[in-house]
Write an enzyme that holds these catalytic residues in place. Structure first.
Site, PDB file in Angstrom:
ATOM      1  N   PRO A 128      58.311 -11.263  36.337  1.00 35.52           N
ATOM      2  CA  PRO A 128      58.426 -11.063  37.989  1.00 35.52           C
ATOM      3  C   PRO A 128      59.291  -9.779  37.876  1.00 35.52           C
ATOM      4  O   PRO A 128      59.010  -9.322  39.064  1.00 35.52           O
ATOM      5  CB  PRO A 128      59.461 -12.371  38.091  1.00 35.52           C
ATOM      6  CG  PRO A 128      58.728 -13.028  37.345  1.00 35.52           C
ATOM      7  CD  PRO A 128      59.386 -12.389  35.956  1.00 35.52           C
ATOM      8  N   TYR A 129      60.361  -9.523  36.796  1.00 41.06           N
ATOM      9  CA  TYR A 129      61.230  -8.034  37.022  1.00 41.06           C
ATOM     10  C   TYR A 129      60.459  -7.232  37.222  1.00 41.06           C
ATOM     11  O   TYR A 129      60.474  -6.254  38.500  1.00 41.06           O
ATOM     12  CB  TYR A 129      61.485  -7.697  36.599  1.00 41.06           C
ATOM     13  CG  TYR A 129      62.942  -6.661  35.980  1.00 41.06           C
ATOM     14  CD1 TYR A 129      64.261  -6.242  37.113  1.00 41.06           C
ATOM     15  CD2 TYR A 129      62.394  -6.194  35.034  1.00 41.06           C
ATOM     16  CE1 TYR A 129      64.917  -4.481  36.715  1.00 41.06           C
ATOM     17  CE2 TYR A 129      63.318  -4.494  35.134  1.00 41.06           C
ATOM     18  CZ  TYR A 129      63.490  -4.141  35.944  1.00 41.06           C
ATOM     19  OH  TYR A 129      64.482  -2.722  35.528  1.00 41.06           O
TER      20      TYR A 129
END
Ligand code: NAP
Length: 214
Positions: A128-129
């Protein structure tokens, strides 16, 4: 040129703020989110502005007023959840781009992450980062801003060497934060980096030479 450093209380942000302050070609405005973070800068004669990336675009545009460049060196960090990754690394970054445009700031340097431009390079553990970084960078490339997207490898606190490798695609590697800060500084007026993106790790080439030959 006056440069707004977003994330000026961060580890790269602090080093960059002092490099800019010491450079005769630049003045700097440090954007921090708490009074106590501004105090040491103000004591050193460095201009500060309090603003929060979770605030409005107007608040951020006011922070950028009368600057000629913005460096986005902020990040939600590993200690917060993916809600903050979304709100800071993606929406905060995009709001800062909109704010720069509103404040008529043309130059924008983004600190992204190595491999963010290729989904197949994203680390499984922090996907997700990487998605946040990827789409923030994509929005910047689609903007009217004169951007440079710098995608460093793993950051260390080792002393800088002043030597880097910078290229469109590098698989893995690390780099001291000091060398990232110097690379940002030297990118600001290096036209070869305008509207360009590159991965960045430690290497054998002096920083200015590497930037002029990407
Ligand atoms: P850092 O020390 O964690 O600094 C990040 C800064 O962002 C902090 O000063 C923080 O403020 C600020 N920030 C967070 N939320 C904010 C908000 N809502 N409004 C305003 N400022 C906010 O980061 P770093 O080590 O210097 O790294 C800088 C960048 O490199 C980050 O974008 C990171 O994702 C990227 N990067 C990291 C690695 C790695 O190996 N760690 C690798 C590649 C790229 P506070 O001080 O108030 O908390």
């Amino acid at each position: 040129m006056k440069v707004l450093v977003v994330g000026a209380n961060g580890q790269i942000g602090k080093q960059l703020t002092h490099l800019l302050q010491d450079h005769e070609g630049y003045t700097v405005r440090a954007m921090v989110r708490k009074e106590e973070q501004a105090a040491p800068y103000q004591a050193a004669g460095i201009e500060c502005v309090l603003a929060n990336l979770e605030g409005s675009v107007k608040e951020l545009a006011d922070a950028a007023k009368n600057c000629q460049a913005v460096v986005f060196a902020a990040g939600s960090g590993g200690a917060t959840g993916y809600d903050k990754t979304l709100l800071i690394d993606l929406d905060g970054a995009v709001k800062m781009m909109e704010a720069a445009e509103q404040a008529s700031v043309r130059r924008f340097v983004m600190v992204s992450a190595i491999g963010a431009h290729h989904r197949e390079y994203w680390s499984e553990e922090i996907k997700p980062y990487y998605a946040a970084k990827h789409y923030a960078d994509r929005m910047l490339r689609q903007s009217s801003l004169t951007y440079t997207i710098i995608r460093p490898g793993g950051l260390t606190n080792n002393p800088g060497t002043g030597h880097i490798a910078a290229a469109e695609n590098i698989r893995g590697g690390s780099i001291p934060r000091e060398d990232v800060a110097k690379t940002i500084l030297l990118s600001l007026d290096e036209e070869n980096t305008f509207r360009r993106s590159f991965d960045l790790i430690s290497g054998d080439t002096p920083i200015s030479e590497a930037l002029s030959s990407i």
